[in-house]
Scaffold this motif. Structure first.
Motif, PDB file in Angstrom:
ATOM      1  N   ALA A 262       0.837  -1.212   0.000  1.00 42.46           N
ATOM      2  CA  ALA A 262       0.000   0.000   0.000  1.00 42.46           C
ATOM      3  C   ALA A 262       0.865   1.254   0.000  1.00 42.46           C
ATOM      4  O   ALA A 262       0.542   2.250  -0.676  1.00 42.46           O
ATOM      5  N   ASP A 263       1.977   1.232   0.749  1.00 43.95           N
ATOM      6  CA  ASP A 263       2.901   2.380   0.752  1.00 43.95           C
ATOM      7  C   ASP A 263       3.514   2.577  -0.629  1.00 43.95           C
ATOM      8  O   ASP A 263       3.664   3.714  -1.112  1.00 43.95           O
ATOM      9  N   GLU A 264       3.866   1.471  -1.261  1.00 46.78           N
ATOM     10  CA  GLU A 264       4.574   1.542  -2.536  1.00 46.78           C
ATOM     11  C   GLU A 264       3.686   2.098  -3.644  1.00 46.78           C
ATOM     12  O   GLU A 264       4.170   2.773  -4.555  1.00 46.78           O
ATOM     13  N   LYS A 265       2.383   1.853  -3.549  1.00 49.91           N
ATOM     14  CA  LYS A 265       1.461   2.447  -4.525  1.00 49.91           C
ATOM     15  C   LYS A 265       1.436   3.964  -4.388  1.00 49.91           C
ATOM     16  O   LYS A 265       1.379   4.694  -5.379  1.00 49.91           O
ATOM     17  N   HIS A 266       1.466   4.450  -3.135  1.00 52.34           N
ATOM     18  CA  HIS A 266       1.517   5.899  -2.919  1.00 52.34           C
ATOM     19  C   HIS A 266       2.840   6.477  -3.412  1.00 52.34           C
ATOM     20  O   HIS A 266       2.881   7.579  -3.971  1.00 52.34           O
ATOM     21  N   LEU A 267       3.920   5.739  -3.213  1.00 47.61           N
ATOM     22  CA  LEU A 267       5.225   6.209  -3.693  1.00 47.61           C
ATOM     23  C   LEU A 267       5.237   6.318  -5.213  1.00 47.61           C
ATOM     24  O   LEU A 267       5.845   7.242  -5.771  1.00 47.61           O
ATOM     25  N   LYS A 268       4.551   5.391  -5.877  1.00 51.69           N
ATOM     26  CA  LYS A 268       4.453   5.469  -7.344  1.00 51.69           C
ATOM     27  C   LYS A 268       3.752   6.761  -7.762  1.00 51.69           C
ATOM     28  O   LYS A 268       4.166   7.435  -8.715  1.00 51.69           O
ATOM     29  N   GLU A 269       2.709   7.161  -7.034  1.00 49.59           N
ATOM     30  CA  GLU A 269       2.000   8.401  -7.335  1.00 49.59           C
ATOM     31  C   GLU A 269       2.921   9.607  -7.150  1.00 49.59           C
ATOM     32  O   GLU A 269       2.877  10.568  -7.932  1.00 49.59           O
ATOM     33  N   VAL A 270       3.769   9.552  -6.105  1.00 46.69           N
ATOM     34  CA  VAL A 270       4.707  10.649  -5.851  1.00 46.69           C
ATOM     35  C   VAL A 270       5.695  10.778  -7.000  1.00 46.69           C
ATOM     36  O   VAL A 270       5.980  11.886  -7.486  1.00 46.69           O
ATOM     37  N   ILE A 271       6.221   9.641  -7.468  1.00 44.01           N
ATOM     38  CA  ILE A 271       7.209   9.662  -8.548  1.00 44.01           C
ATOM     39  C   ILE A 271       6.605  10.188  -9.851  1.00 44.01           C
ATOM     40  O   ILE A 271       7.252  10.890 -10.627  1.00 44.01           O
ATOM     41  N   VAL A 272       5.336   9.864 -10.084  1.00 50.11           N
ATOM     42  CA  VAL A 272       4.653  10.363 -11.280  1.00 50.11           C
ATOM     43  C   VAL A 272       4.526  11.888 -11.222  1.00 50.11           C
ATOM     44  O   VAL A 272       4.731  12.595 -12.214  1.00 50.11           O
TER      45      VAL A 272
END
Length: 298
Positions: A262-272
């Motif tokens: 779940a954290d990693e999905k949010h991190l993907k949004e940050v990188i985008v």
């Protein structure tokens, strides 16, 4: 931490007949269901499979590897890797205070045991056998510790009760408590009995101190979080890693530790949103399947 505390339990020896028999029945049912659930999950889950495999004949493993030669043993228990990092300064301090004592380290979770099973600061590293009356008695018969230290949490009724019954000094270090926990609820009598098995609590904050006082426990010291000691130690012994240094360059870098999906999905949004930002992830689970999921995600 000073070892000159009055660590022996109160003279009023813990008696199981003071507990609600019904609560203990439910606890034993929970243990049976937990064991069955892990064995079922082991069919497809690598971590559950490690949990089962690591505990196969675990009492015999302890008996076969434990050679004390008359030396005293300090048993330190950590639930997982994070608790180990909190407990490491304690282990090292105990070793320096009493070089003749042997250190036996146990883990409940594979994520702690598999990474630290070769930790040279301990004489033995084992999985903790699943809690039960026979396991607790046999385990303590084998190791005969002079001191037992639990790090932060992990409350197992039979192990704690057996330590109390044998009058073995039992410490909880770097503990933290919240009002919503069962210890402080109307249905938490079994949990409160577990707390009464401890000789002393070293807690992280004033709230924990007051909560324990509210249930009649005054053997409490506010000592802070031992994670800070460990972080300071790591910072003081910092050694650059060339690959990471090259990767970071002059960019801004976000470091995320002990992440879950779940954290990693949010991190993907940050990188985008911030494509110039570089990201370093140290995931909580590092088995091959999860690493492949991370590669696909990013």
């Amino acid at each position: 931490m000073s070892l000159h505390l009055h660590l022996l339990p109160d003279p009023d020896c813990y008696r199981e007949d003071k507990l609600s028999g019904l609560l203990l029945v439910f606890y034993n049912i929970f243990l049976l269901l937990y064991k069955a659930g892990v064995h079922i999950a082991a069919i497809w889950n690598p971590k559950a499979r490690q949990w089962v495999k690591g505990r196969k004949n675990i009492i015999d493993q302890v008996a076969g590897n434990l050679v004390t030669a008359g030396q005293s043993i300090t048993w330190i228990h950590c639930s997982s890797l994070g608790e180990f990092e909190q407990g490491r300064p304690v282990i090292e301090k105990l070793r320096s205070l009493d070089p003749g004592s042997r250190i036996l380290l146990t883990f409940f979770s594979p994520s702690g045991y598999e990474i630290r099973k070769n930790f040279k600061g301990a004489d033995w590293v084992f999985y903790l056998p699943l809690d039960s009356r026979p396991n607790a008695k046999r385990f303590l018969d084998l190791i005969r510790p002079q001191l037992v230290v639990f790090i932060k949490y992990d409350y197992w009724y039979y192990y704690l009760a057996e330590c109390k019954k044998r009058k073995i000094p039992l410490l909880m270090v770097s503990a933290i408590f919240r009002r919503e926990q069962p210890f402080f609820r109307w249905y938490g009598s079994l949990h409160r009995q577990m707390l009464k098995c401890f000789s002393h609590f070293f807690v992280q904050d004033n709230e924990s101190f007051e909560l324990l006082n509210s249930v009649g426990l005054n053997n409490v010291t506010i000592s802070g979080d031992t994670r800070f000691d460990r972080v300071v130690e790591i910072a003081e012994n910092f050694k650059p890693i060339d690959e990471i240094k090259r990767f970071c360059g002059d960019s801004r870098v976000l470091v995320a530790g002990s992440t879950w999906p779940a954290d990693e999905k949010h991190l993907k949004e940050v990188i985008v949103k911030f494509p110039a930002l570089k990201l370093i992830i140290a995931p909580h689970e590092i088995h091959e399947e999860h690493l492949q999921q991370l590669k696909q995600l990013f």
